[in-house]
Design a protein around this motif. Structure first.
Motif, PDB file in Angstrom:
ATOM      1  N   LEU A   1      31.029  52.763  40.333  1.00 33.53           N
ATOM      2  CA  LEU A   1      29.649  52.355  40.552  1.00 33.53           C
ATOM      3  C   LEU A   1      28.708  53.551  40.430  1.00 33.53           C
ATOM      4  CD1 LEU A   1      30.048  50.008  43.661  1.00 33.53           C
ATOM      5  CD2 LEU A   1      29.571  49.306  41.315  1.00 33.53           C
TER       6      LEU A   1
ATOM      7  N   ASP B   1      24.585  49.505  36.975  1.00 35.24           N
ATOM      8  CA  ASP B   1      25.468  49.511  38.142  1.00 35.24           C
ATOM      9  C   ASP B   1      26.695  50.388  37.968  1.00 35.24           C
ATOM     10  OD1 ASP B   1      23.758  47.815  39.408  1.00 35.24           O
ATOM     11  OD2 ASP B   1      24.990  46.033  39.217  1.00 35.24           O
TER      12      ASP B   1
ATOM     13  N   ALA C   1      23.939  51.686  42.956  1.00 32.54           N
ATOM     14  CA  ALA C   1      24.731  50.484  43.188  1.00 32.54           C
ATOM     15  C   ALA C   1      25.692  50.679  44.357  1.00 32.54           C
ATOM     16  CB  ALA C   1      25.502  50.106  41.925  1.00 32.54           C
TER      17      ALA C   1
ATOM     18  N   GLN D   1      22.253  45.147  33.466  1.00 33.05           N
ATOM     19  CA  GLN D   1      22.553  45.263  34.884  1.00 33.05           C
ATOM     20  C   GLN D   1      23.849  46.017  35.101  1.00 33.05           C
ATOM     21  OE1 GLN D   1      20.554  44.158  37.495  1.00 33.05           O
ATOM     22  NE2 GLN D   1      21.981  45.367  38.710  1.00 33.05           N
TER      23      GLN D   1
END
Length: 238
Positions: free
Chosen positions: A90, A82, A94, A78
């Motif tokens: 980011l 992101d 994201a 994740q």
């Protein structure tokens, strides 16, 4: 507490359960069960249940370890999704997702930042130099962020910031800090000497009823106006 110790406790529980069952049985049948039978039955219950509890507890602990490793792997993936590896900001998806949620805040501003003449850096000095410049931009942007602000790499040499609780003066000052900070830092060229990058920044307030895309488009137009006016400057959206 290790598996063996836990198993011992469970086996002792099985022995106690057998004792209770035999006591109830003796009362219901009206017969006294001899003490050796009690002892043998309890020992049998403990011995027979011990391997079962060992397997059960080992399987449970293995499943717990696998679950923890899976959760860590999911969290790692994740984060990889992101965060842009090169700049530490980011990723595009994201940033857009989180910026969308921030539009409910007061005094939201969006900044679009583009590195001036970035293609020339890559073509003349190589992609490693280009990557170094991207890292510098990411470093400067992260250094000026306040709690609650967002910054992301939209792709290539384009970046975006989402600021909350800023009036026009403070948002412009924040953009100028980014611009000046990037200009102040240099990258060593492969052939020697220092290279300095500049950025053009477009700044747009979020207006009620706008979508995130519309606000970003306004900031993007302001960024192109900064490039047209000579680059290395901040322009406010009309």
């Amino acid at each position: 507490m290790g598996v063996r110790v836990k198993t011992l406790y469970f086996s002792m529980g099985s022995m106690l359960s057998m004792f209770v069952i035999m006591r109830i049985t003796s009362h219901l049948s009206g017969m006294d069960i001899p003490l050796p039978i009690y002892i043998l039955s309890m020992m049998f219950a403990g011995i027979m249940s011990y391997p079962f509890y060992v397997l059960l507890l080992e399987s449970w602990e293995k499943n717990q370890r696998l679950r923890k490793e899976l959760e860590q792997m999911v969290a790692h993936l994740q984060r990889k999704a992101d965060v842009d590896d090169l700049t530490g900001l980011l990723s595009r998806s994201a940033f857009l997702e989180r910026a969308e949620a921030m539009l409910k805040e007061d005094q939201v501003w969006l900044l679009v930042i583009d590195i001036d003449h970035f293609k020339e850096f890559n073509d003349t000095h190589g992609h490693q130099t280009g990557d170094a410049i991207l890292q510098i931009v990411g470093h400067v942007i992260r250094s000026v962020l306040r709690p609650g602000n967002l910054a992301g790499r939209l792709g290539g040499e384009e970046f975006a910031l989402c600021l909350t609780a800023h009036d026009v003066m403070s948002a412009t000052n924040r953009a100028e800090l980014v611009r000046a900070g990037i200009q102040a830092l240099g990258v060593e060229a492969p052939s020697g000497g220092m290279l300095r990058a500049t950025v053009s920044i477009g700044l747009s307030p979020y207006r009620a009823g706008q979508s995130l895309e519309e606000c970003l488009h306004a900031a993007d137009l302001a960024m192109y106006a900064a490039k047209t006016a000579g680059r290395n400057q901040v322009r406010l959206a009309a």
